[in-house]
Design a protein around this motif. Structure first.
Motif, mmCIF file in Angstrom:
data_model
loop_
_atom_site.group_PDB
_atom_site.id
_atom_site.type_symbol
_atom_site.label_atom_id
_atom_site.label_comp_id
_atom_site.label_asym_id
_atom_site.label_seq_id
_atom_site.Cartn_x
_atom_site.Cartn_y
_atom_site.Cartn_z
ATOM 1 N N LEU A 61 23.908 13.056 72.297
ATOM 2 C CA LEU A 61 25.086 13.673 72.899
ATOM 3 C C LEU A 61 24.754 15.063 73.452
ATOM 4 O O LEU A 61 25.239 15.449 74.514
ATOM 5 N N TRP A 87 31.765 13.023 69.790
ATOM 6 C CA TRP A 87 31.841 13.095 71.255
ATOM 7 C C TRP A 87 32.878 14.151 71.677
ATOM 8 O O TRP A 87 32.628 14.970 72.551
ATOM 9 N N LEU A 102 29.124 13.504 79.987
ATOM 10 C CA LEU A 102 29.643 12.954 78.722
ATOM 11 C C LEU A 102 30.633 11.823 78.989
ATOM 12 O O LEU A 102 30.676 10.837 78.252
ATOM 13 N N ALA A 106 30.302 8.025 77.789
ATOM 14 C CA ALA A 106 31.395 7.380 77.053
ATOM 15 C C ALA A 106 31.718 6.014 77.650
ATOM 16 O O ALA A 106 31.945 5.048 76.913
ATOM 17 N N THR A 133 40.727 11.538 72.880
ATOM 18 C CA THR A 133 39.600 10.979 73.629
ATOM 19 C C THR A 133 40.039 10.483 75.000
ATOM 20 O O THR A 133 39.388 10.770 76.011
#
Lengths: 354, 475
Positions: A61, A87, A102, A106, A133
């Motif tokens: 990450l 995350w 990112l 994802a 999220t």
């Protein structure tokens, strides 16, 4: 055992009572200690099991903030929640292109799907994680779903959902939030103000002023506070319309704080003598922004106010006036017959010097 | 005569059982509270920006003869992870070079501050501002005690919330953010306390705690077990009832206007931290103002515990006096028609089990020992009394340990758990009894009207050998 059998046979009620109460207490203690040891061992086992997951995913990450890795390790379902958490943690601390990377990562691991699954769970923590999220992923397709959570009574979930909507489409989210500014008294004002501040002042302020016009009798006070928090300013016309409604002192204070129209100066001066000190404070601040040389006596008058904050704001206003120089300030100080006024003027001058 | 003796026997036995059952009851309330709190915590810790727009806070640091530690403490506090705060250090007429080292280190300059005297204090000599750190001010005043220094800090501070931090407290970078959270969630909050943990054995780097470990000193281990049993979860049980009577002077945040309304810190007590909280309850209850006084259970402030018996004894005597002064100054809260849970449950509980507890506990031990020796009570009854007192004490200690395990488990290793179990067991054999004796001494000193002052206790310190540190704070 001998001890117990010896005392259990006692004819004394006190001894019998004490003995059985003690046996009960000690038995529960032993069970608790066994439970503590088992619980700790279990925790350590989980920790060891998760070590491999963190060992692989943490650097991935961190690296994904700069460029996407070619290969990703297999993700087990038991690691879904820790991954979502991690995350989001990285997402919150990076900026710019790192966000795009990112988000791309994802999507490769279907984090959006995992997040949606969390919304179905009973545990609030998981629901919040899912909402957060989806917001960070800027998942437009989930707008209706997130909007549904905004309407819940739980202010925490509702606010996190609003925050997600602001991430996805701030202007549209603003329209979702507007009615709640008046009706949801349970929303902590600083958090709502934080959401509003995601939009530029020139976009958020006209909408708030418009909304205030539609809710003149209900919630001018809370709307004005949000306007103030967002750095909005009002002109003479809006100020006059607010004052015409004979509002309470707090609304006058906030309105004075936001007034930025040089043509409204004569509307400010009557409040220099208002009976409530917080109104006088804001009158001093407003004069500090708008006063011309002929209004200086009003500020000098406030330097001798009985309230410290009024004196302080008046002194700050005086020293910040663009046409005021050191000699003029010294002269005002020399002419002041009031020690408290002189003290506060000296403090404000010293603060400006720093 | 024998009926009287029987009555005494039952009274003492039932008192001990009730005392421990009361604590266990509070622990059970704490279980529910912790579960709710941990859920909330995880929701707060995720979106960082939910902590944005937190209200600005003035941190007040009273300092008296803190020369060895003040610089590192201020540096650490200046690095707190919080958007907007000011640091107001109040030098309460230190006899060492506390002020001089601060002037040198932080480039302090005298400033003509027009101080707003809303609370009576000893004279302020000079207010200094730092040219290096715009949010640092130092107030130099005539010595008047810790409460006086805090009142001076309240007069000087600018923001609506103030946080009291002892100069020797070790914070975490997010401590302030965590303890301010209740004020963001509920505007009725007037005070919030942080949990104080024992730092002996831990590693401190640049003013912050970097590694948690248990001390190897048996006396410190016993105190850690005691903190869990008597302070942390016991207090957490009171918070949901809005009946919390103590916020530690080592770390707590208050709404300034509420404290000024209540009259600020009392200058004639050693327990000014507890007294203020009890008075806030009394004043706000009697005036019918809605309010909330709450508690953040995370381990966000660490403090050094005494490592020798002399220091521990002195500390406990002062705590007991502080308790007595705080309760006696606010008797009108007891069974006050407007007192709510605090006046009808927490206050009476504190009076019976904490204030009068030492008398009853010591009397109980003496009664059974002398009764067995001189033969006016059965040997059987005496033995059962001791076994029951210890048995229930063990149960209470185990409950507290369980709570620690399921909530924060800040001591990470398996051996830590074993040591804590051992300490929690052993503290029931002598340590608790010794504490009762010291608390009794504290009560006697209070009744005799001994004067209070800044207390000192010899502690090891973090990084500086044999540093004398203030000790007048509740955990």
């Amino acid at each position: 055992m001998n001890f117990i059998s010896e005392y259990a046979g006692s004819s004394d009620t006190l001894v019998q009572f004490g003995l059985w109460a003690t046996i009960g207490a000690v038995s529960i203690t032993i069970l608790l200690i066994i439970y503590i040891l088992i619980f700790r061992s279990y925790q350590l086992l989980i920790l060891r099991a998760n070590r491999g997951f963190y060992h692989h995913w943490r650097p991935l990450l961190a690296q994904a903030s700069f460029h996407l890795p070619d290969r990703l390790p297999q993700l087990k379902s038991k690691n879904h929640v820790p991954l979502l958490s991690m995350w989001n943690h990285y997402f919150e601390i990076v900026h710019g292109d790192a966000h795009d990377n990112l988000i791309a990562l994802a999507h490769r691991i279907q984090l959006d799907h995992i997040a949606r699954m969390q919304l179905l769970r009973h545990d609030k923590k998981h629901v919040l994680l899912g909402i957060l999220t989806l917001g960070n992923l800027k998942s437009r397709q989930d707008w209706p779903l997130l909007n549904m959570f905004v309407h819940l009574d739980d202010s925490n979930i509702s606010l996190v959902a609003l925050r997600a909507l602001f991430r996805i489409h701030p202007e549209r989210a603003m329209h979702t939030l507007l009615p709640y500014l008046v009706t949801r008294r349970d929303f902590p004002a600083p958090q709502v103000a934080t959401l509003l501040k995601r939009l530029p002042v020139n976009e958020v302020c006209p909408q708030l002023i418009l909304h205030m016009g539609l809710n003149v009798h209900t919630a001018s006070s809370s709307l004005l506070r949000y306007m103030e928090a967002c750095g909005c300013s009002i002109n003479r016309q809006v100020f006059s319309s607010l004052i015409e409604r004979k509002p309470d002192d707090h609304i006058i204070s906030v309105a004075l704080a936001m007034l930025s129209d040089p043509n409204a100066i004569e509307l400010i001066t009557p409040y220099v003598s208002h009976k409530r000190w917080h109104v006088r404070v804001h009158a001093a601040r407003a004069l500090g922004k708008l006063a011309k040389p002929e209004h200086v006596p009003y500020l000098v008058q406030l330097l001798s106010d009985e309230q410290w904050w009024v004196r302080y704001r008046a002194a700050q206003a005086l020293v910040s006036l663009p046409f005021m120089n050191q000699a003029q300030l010294d002269h005002i100080g020399d002419e002041l017959g009031d020690r408290y006024g002189l003290d506060i003027l000296r403090q404000a001058m010293a603060e400006q010097a720093i | 005569m024998s009926e009287f003796i029987k009555l005494f026997e039952w009274t003492f036995l039932i008192y001990f059982i009730l005392l421990n059952t009361g604590y266990i009851g509070l622990n059970l309330v704490a279980v529910l509270q912790i579960k709710r709190y941990i859920n909330l915590l995880s929701s707060h810790s995720l979106p960082k920006s939910l902590a944005e727009m937190a209200p600005p806070v003035s941190i007040i640091v009273p300092a008296y003869n803190e020369e060895p530690t003040i610089i590192s403490s201020i540096h650490a506090m200046l690095q707190l992870d919080y958007d907007e705060f000011e640091l107001v250090v109040v030098n309460d007429g230190s006899r060492d070079d506390t002020l001089e080292v601060m002037i040198r280190q932080f480039d302090l300059h005298a400033f003509p501050e027009a101080v707003r005297r809303r609370l009576e204090t000893e004279a302020i000599k000079t207010v200094y501002v730092s040219r290096k750190y715009p949010n640092l001010r130092v107030v130099d005043k005539v010595n008047g005690g810790k409460a006086d220094a805090l009142n001076a800090g309240i007069n000087v501070c600018r923001y609506p919330l103030f946080c009291v931090v002892d100069a020797d407290s070790i914070l975490q970078q997010d401590s302030l953010r965590q303890v301010v959270q209740p004020f963001i969630e509920d505007p009725l909050t007037v005070a919030a306390g942080g949990t104080i943990r024992i730092s002996n054995g831990c590693t401190v780097e640049r003013g912050f705690l970097s590694h948690v470990d248990l001390s190897r000193k048996p006396l410190v281990l016993l105190q850690i077990a005691e903190y869990l049993r008597a302070f942390l979860f016991g207090r957490m049980g009171w918070a949901p009832l809005n009946a919390l009577l103590i916020i530690s002077g080592a770390f707590g945040v208050f709404k300034k206007e509420a404290v000024i309304l209540a009259g600020g810190y009392r200058r004639d007590t050693v327990g000014e931290d507890m007294e203020l909280v009890v008075r806030l309850h009394r004043v706000l209850r009697t005036e019918g103002k809605p309010y909330r006084i709450t508690f953040v259970p995370d381990p966000i402030c660490w403090t050094e515990a005494p490592e020798d018996l002399k220091g521990l004894k002195s500390q406990r005597i002062r705590w007991q006096r502080g308790l007595a002064e705080s309760l006696s100054a606010n008797w009108s809260l007891l069974f006050n028609p407007r007192g709510g849970a605090v006046g009808w449950i927490a206050f009476p509980y504190m009076v019976i089990f904490e204030l009068l507890g030492p008398f009853l506990e010591v009397a109980g031990y003496l009664f059974f020992i002398s009764g067995a020796v001189f033969g006016f009570i059965d040997e059987e009854a005496a033995i059962i009394f001791f076994v029951a007192a210890i048995g229930f004490g063990l149960l209470l200690s185990a409950t507290a340990l369980l709570l620690e395990e399921i909530s924060f488990h800040i001591y990470p290793r398996f051996r830590h758990t074993l040591f804590l179990i051992l300490a929690a067991t052993l503290e029931n054999f002598g340590y608790r009894q010794l504490n009762s004796l010291w608390r009794l001494q504290g009560m006697i000193r209070w009744m005799l009207g001994h004067k209070s002052s800044w207390g000192e206790i010899r502690r090891v310190g973090h990084g500086s050998p044999e540093t004398p540190v203030r000790e007048d704070k509740h955990p």
